[in-house]
Motif scaffolding. Structure first.
Motif, mmCIF file in Angstrom:
data_model
loop_
_atom_site.group_PDB
_atom_site.id
_atom_site.type_symbol
_atom_site.label_atom_id
_atom_site.label_comp_id
_atom_site.label_asym_id
_atom_site.label_seq_id
_atom_site.Cartn_x
_atom_site.Cartn_y
_atom_site.Cartn_z
ATOM 1 N N GLY A 169 0.812 -1.215 0.000
ATOM 2 C CA GLY A 169 0.000 0.000 0.000
ATOM 3 C C GLY A 169 0.844 1.262 0.000
ATOM 4 N N LEU A 170 1.894 1.299 0.825
ATOM 5 C CA LEU A 170 2.799 2.446 0.839
ATOM 6 C C LEU A 170 3.473 2.614 -0.514
ATOM 7 N N THR A 171 3.874 1.503 -1.101
ATOM 8 C CA THR A 171 4.551 1.545 -2.397
ATOM 9 C C THR A 171 3.653 2.154 -3.465
ATOM 10 N N ARG A 172 2.434 1.675 -3.541
ATOM 11 C CA ARG A 172 1.524 2.169 -4.577
ATOM 12 C C ARG A 172 1.140 3.622 -4.349
ATOM 13 N N ALA A 173 0.930 3.995 -3.094
ATOM 14 C CA ALA A 173 0.575 5.384 -2.799
ATOM 15 C C ALA A 173 1.708 6.327 -3.194
ATOM 16 N N ALA A 174 2.942 5.971 -2.833
ATOM 17 C CA ALA A 174 4.083 6.830 -3.155
ATOM 18 C C ALA A 174 4.355 6.861 -4.652
ATOM 19 N N ALA A 175 4.174 5.722 -5.321
ATOM 20 C CA ALA A 175 4.390 5.690 -6.767
ATOM 21 C C ALA A 175 3.459 6.663 -7.475
ATOM 22 N N ASP A 176 2.216 6.693 -7.061
ATOM 23 C CA ASP A 176 1.248 7.600 -7.664
ATOM 24 C C ASP A 176 1.565 9.051 -7.332
ATOM 25 N N GLU A 177 1.975 9.294 -6.103
ATOM 26 C CA GLU A 177 2.177 10.660 -5.631
ATOM 27 C C GLU A 177 3.406 11.328 -6.243
ATOM 28 N N TYR A 178 4.459 10.557 -6.521
ATOM 29 C CA TYR A 178 5.735 11.172 -6.915
ATOM 30 C C TYR A 178 6.161 10.864 -8.345
ATOM 31 N N ALA A 179 5.315 10.206 -9.127
ATOM 32 C CA ALA A 179 5.701 9.837 -10.493
ATOM 33 C C ALA A 179 6.073 11.053 -11.328
ATOM 34 N N ARG A 180 5.306 12.130 -11.240
ATOM 35 C CA ARG A 180 5.577 13.320 -12.045
ATOM 36 C C ARG A 180 6.775 14.107 -11.546
ATOM 37 N N GLN A 181 7.313 13.714 -10.392
ATOM 38 C CA GLN A 181 8.500 14.381 -9.859
ATOM 39 C C GLN A 181 9.764 13.535 -10.035
ATOM 40 N N GLY A 182 9.646 12.514 -10.877
ATOM 41 C CA GLY A 182 10.826 11.746 -11.244
ATOM 42 C C GLY A 182 11.222 10.650 -10.288
ATOM 43 N N ILE A 183 10.328 10.260 -9.397
ATOM 44 C CA ILE A 183 10.635 9.193 -8.447
ATOM 45 C C ILE A 183 9.759 7.989 -8.758
ATOM 46 N N ARG A 184 10.404 6.867 -9.016
ATOM 47 C CA ARG A 184 9.691 5.606 -9.228
ATOM 48 C C ARG A 184 9.730 4.796 -7.930
ATOM 49 N N VAL A 185 8.600 4.168 -7.602
ATOM 50 C CA VAL A 185 8.518 3.351 -6.386
ATOM 51 C C VAL A 185 7.867 2.022 -6.741
ATOM 52 N N ASN A 186 8.583 0.950 -6.502
ATOM 53 C CA ASN A 186 8.102 -0.401 -6.791
ATOM 54 C C ASN A 186 8.361 -1.303 -5.588
ATOM 55 N N ALA A 187 7.807 -2.499 -5.659
ATOM 56 C CA ALA A 187 8.038 -3.482 -4.593
ATOM 57 C C ALA A 187 8.330 -4.834 -5.229
ATOM 58 N N ILE A 188 9.097 -5.631 -4.515
ATOM 59 C CA ILE A 188 9.240 -7.035 -4.874
ATOM 60 C C ILE A 188 8.521 -7.862 -3.816
ATOM 61 N N ALA A 189 8.081 -9.041 -4.239
ATOM 62 C CA ALA A 189 7.358 -9.945 -3.340
ATOM 63 C C ALA A 189 8.023 -11.315 -3.395
ATOM 64 N N PRO A 190 9.080 -11.503 -2.609
ATOM 65 C CA PRO A 190 9.773 -12.797 -2.654
ATOM 66 C C PRO A 190 8.948 -13.919 -2.052
ATOM 67 N N GLY A 191 9.155 -15.114 -2.594
ATOM 68 C CA GLY A 191 8.685 -16.320 -1.940
ATOM 69 C C GLY A 191 9.731 -16.778 -0.933
ATOM 70 N N THR A 192 9.662 -18.028 -0.516
ATOM 71 C CA THR A 192 10.621 -18.558 0.447
ATOM 72 C C THR A 192 12.029 -18.458 -0.137
ATOM 73 N N THR A 193 12.929 -17.831 0.613
ATOM 74 C CA THR A 193 14.264 -17.510 0.122
ATOM 75 C C THR A 193 15.312 -17.987 1.120
ATOM 76 N N ARG A 194 16.376 -18.563 0.613
ATOM 77 C CA ARG A 194 17.450 -19.051 1.467
ATOM 78 C C ARG A 194 18.032 -17.941 2.330
ATOM 79 N N SER A 195 18.232 -18.224 3.598
ATOM 80 C CA SER A 195 18.885 -17.314 4.534
ATOM 81 C C SER A 195 19.347 -18.147 5.713
ATOM 82 N N GLU A 196 20.084 -17.541 6.609
ATOM 83 C CA GLU A 196 20.520 -18.264 7.799
ATOM 84 C C GLU A 196 19.323 -18.780 8.592
#
Length: 256
Positions: A169-196
């Motif tokens: 939600g934060l990502t989409r709101a900021a993407a809409d708000e700042y697109a015309r000011q040259g700021i792109r905002v996206n998100a990734i949605a990882p699945g299960t990922t190797r880590s310690e």
């Protein structure tokens, strides 16, 4: 091709949660793609070791101790990038936590508060200062780390699911708000990922690993570098017309 340009060449990038897992992998991937990376996390010993390793490989890398829950720390992390590199071109807001698994009605307030504060307020704190810096320097790109849990329901993880939906939600709101000011905002949605943490969890619960693989069309767990590559591309000019997107990096899990 050996002479193919690196797609983050010359960009100054801040990576939070950079002391392990996806964040540490992102530091290596972003540096390999030509970025000047500033690693931010709470564990200075881990940051120092990772920074030294990157520098030994020829990367332009430094670090700053940062607890994303503290607005002052988030501000200092951004200021560190500006002081060292003169601008902030891209950010990967990766810092986050999981949590104990339990039915919602049995979940403690402390678990809810810890997860929501880190995963949502932490991203909020960072984005406010990152956006201010980017507005002053002609724009930039922000990638927030959500989860497949931000796109679907997963049992016995209600606070985590809520937090990762909020990141989207934060990502989409900021993407809409700042697109015309040259700021792109996206998100990734990882699945299960190797880590310690995941490796230890699987070692203690082989059946959970089997179930995780069985629920993923590609039949395996992601390597952190695979997730980091997606974030790096979204931060690059190759994704110049991409904003407000949530990119699953999950081996097909949410496509089922």
């Amino acid at each position: 091709m050996q002479n193919e340009p690196r797609y983050l060449e010359g960009k100054a990038v801040l990576i939070t949660g950079a002391s392990s897992g996806i964040g540490a992998a992102a530091a290596a991937v972003f540096a390999r793609q030509g970025a000047a990376v500033v690693l931010a996390a709470r564990r200075e010993d881990r940051l120092a070791a990772l920074t030294a390793g990157l520098r030994a490989e020829g990367a332009l890398a430094s670090h700053v101790v940062c607890d994303v829950l503290r607005p002052g720390d988030a501000a200092r992390a951004v200021e560190a990038v500006l002081e060292r590199h003169g601008r902030l071109d891209a950010c990967f807001n990766n810092a986050g936590v999981g949590g104990d698994r339990a039915p919602l009605h049995l979940m403690d307030d402390e678990v809810y508060d810890r997860i929501m504060d880190t995963n949502v307020r932490g991203v909020w704190n960072c984005m406010r200062h990152e956006i201010r810096a980017m507005l002053e320097h002609g724009g930039g790109a922000i990638v927030n780390n959500s989860s497949v849990g931000g796109m679907v329901a997963i049992p016995t993880a209600a606070p985590y699911i809520a937090s990762k939906h909020a990141v989207i939600g934060l990502t989409r709101a900021a993407a809409d708000e700042y697109a015309r000011q040259g700021i792109r905002v996206n998100a990734i949605a990882p699945g299960t990922t190797r880590s310690e943490i995941i490796d230890d969890w699987f070692a203690r619960n082989p059946e959970i690993e089997r179930q995780a693989h069985a629920s993923t069309p590609q039949g395996r767990t992601a390597e952190p570098e695979e997730v980091a590559e997606a974030a790096a591309w979204l931060c690059s000019d190759s994704a110049s017309f991409v904003t407000g997107v949530v990119m699953p990096v999950d081996g097909g899990f949410v496509n089922q």
